[in-house]
Enzyme design. Structure first.
Site, mmCIF file in Angstrom:
data_model
loop_
_atom_site.group_PDB
_atom_site.id
_atom_site.type_symbol
_atom_site.label_atom_id
_atom_site.label_comp_id
_atom_site.label_asym_id
_atom_site.label_seq_id
_atom_site.Cartn_x
_atom_site.Cartn_y
_atom_site.Cartn_z
ATOM 1 N N THR A 33 0.834 -1.192 0.000
ATOM 2 C CA THR A 33 0.000 0.000 0.000
ATOM 3 C C THR A 33 0.869 1.244 0.000
ATOM 4 O OG1 THR A 33 -1.967 0.985 1.013
ATOM 5 C CG2 THR A 33 -0.283 0.159 2.517
ATOM 6 N N ASN A 34 0.231 2.390 -0.074
ATOM 7 C CA ASN A 34 0.917 3.670 0.011
ATOM 8 C C ASN A 34 0.468 4.348 1.292
ATOM 9 O OD1 ASN A 34 2.039 3.314 -2.496
ATOM 10 N ND2 ASN A 34 0.938 4.977 -3.476
ATOM 11 N N ILE A 35 1.292 5.238 1.830
ATOM 12 C CA ILE A 35 0.876 5.976 3.011
ATOM 13 C C ILE A 35 -0.031 7.112 2.573
ATOM 14 C CG2 ILE A 35 1.637 7.450 4.909
ATOM 15 C CD1 ILE A 35 4.169 5.762 5.057
ATOM 16 N N VAL A 101 -2.113 6.228 -5.462
ATOM 17 C CA VAL A 101 -2.341 4.944 -6.130
ATOM 18 C C VAL A 101 -1.040 4.145 -6.126
ATOM 19 C CG1 VAL A 101 -3.105 3.853 -8.282
ATOM 20 C CG2 VAL A 101 -3.993 6.116 -7.659
#
Ligand code: CTP
Ligand code: CA
Length: 222
Positions: A33-35, A101
Site C-alpha cells: 500500500t501507500n501511506i 495509487v
C-alpha cells in the site's frame, strides 16, 4: 467558509475524484500500500460540496467518515479504482486525482497465506494503470487536476506531471509538509506557473484549491 462560497461557484458541476491509498494484496493477510490518510482528499470533497458541486468520491481504504452530500464508492485496489473511475469519467466536468495509487501490484495473489521459508523472498510486481493520465487522454476529457506528493524537487516533478499527463492543474506538496497531519503547505502548478498557498489546515487549503479551480473553470468558460 460558507460565506466564502456565496454564490456557489461550482453549482451544476459534477466532480469525480479519487482519494486515500490503494491496497494491492499479496496473499489473504498481506499487501502493498501507500501511506495516505485520505484527509486532504476528504477535505477537498467537503470544500467542493460547499462550493455547490455534485461530488463522486472513489475512495481507497481510509478511516474517515463520508462527507455529507458526497457519493462515496469504496475500492481497494488500483484496478478497482480505475474501473470505478472509468465508468463515471465521461459524465464528469472535473476529475481530481488525489489518491496515492500504488504504482505496482503483485503479479500473483496467493489464495492461501504464504508460509515463511528460506532466507529471502522475491515478489514480482507489475505496473498498475495510470488512472489520471487515462482520464486526461479521453477524447472529451473532463478538466483534470492531479496531486503530486514529492520528497524533493517539487517544482520540477510537479510541473513535469502537469505536462506529461496533460493536466490543467497540479497540486504539489513536499511529503514532509503534509503527510498524515491536519495541516498542509501546497503549491499550485498551472499553465501560468506556480502559485504557493500559505500553510494552513487541510480544510483551508482545500478551500484555496477550490477557489483557484473555480477561477480557472470560469476563465475557461469565458
Ligand atoms: N495517479 C493515478 N494513477 C496511478 C498513479 C498516479 O491516477 N496509477 C495520479 C495520482 O492520484 C496523482 C497523480 O497521478 O493525482 C500523480 O501521482 P504520483 O504518484 O505523484 O505520480 P506518478 O505519475 O505515479 O509518478 P511517480 O510516482 O513516479 O512520482
Ligand atoms: Ca506514483
Amino acid at each position: 467558509l460558507i460565506a466564502f462560497f456565496q454564490p456557489k461557484p461550482l453549482s451544476g458541476k459534477t466532480v469525480l475524484m479519487t482519494a486515500g491509498p490503494t491496497y494491492e494484496p499479496i496473499d489473504p493477510v498481506r499487501g502493498i500500500t501507500n501511506i495516505s490518510s485520505g484527509k486532504m482528499g476528504y477535505a477537498l470533497a467537503r470544500a467542493l460540496v460547499m462550493a455547490g458541486a455534485k461530488v463522486q468520491l472513489v475512495s481507497g481504504p481510509v478511516a474517515l467518515p463520508t462527507p455529507q452530500g458526497v457519493e462515496r464508492i469504496d475500492v481497494h485496489t488500483a484496478r478497482e479504482m480505475h474501473r470505478a473511475v472509468m465508468l463515471r469519467a465521461a459524465k464528469a466536468d472535473v476529475f481530481v486525482g488525489v489518491a496515492a495509487v500504488a504504482d505496482y501490484r503483485s503479479v500473483e495473489v496467493a489464495i492461501d497465506k504464504i508460509k515463511k521459508a528460506g532466507e529471502g523472498l522475491t515478489i514480482e510486481l507489475t505496473r498498475n494503470p495510470d488512472i489520471l493520465a487515462e482520464v486526461a487522454s479521453l477524447p472529451a476529457a473532463p478538466f483534470c487536476v492531479g496531486f503530486a506528493a514529492e520528497s524533493q524537487n517539487l517544482d520540477v516533478y510537479a510541473s513535469g506531471k502537469l505536462a506529461a499527463k496533460r493536466l490543467k492543474l497540479v497540486v504539489g506538496n513536499l511529503v514532509q509538509d503534509g503527510m498524515g497531519g491536519d495541516t498542509n503547505q501546497v503549491v499550485l502548478f498551472d499553465a501560468d506557473g506556480s502559485h504557493p498557498l500559505p500553510r494552513a489546515s487541510k480544510t483551508e487549503v482545500a478551500a484555496g484549491i477550490v477557489a483557484h479551480l473555480a477561477r480557472m473553470l470560469d476563465a475557461a468558460a469565458n
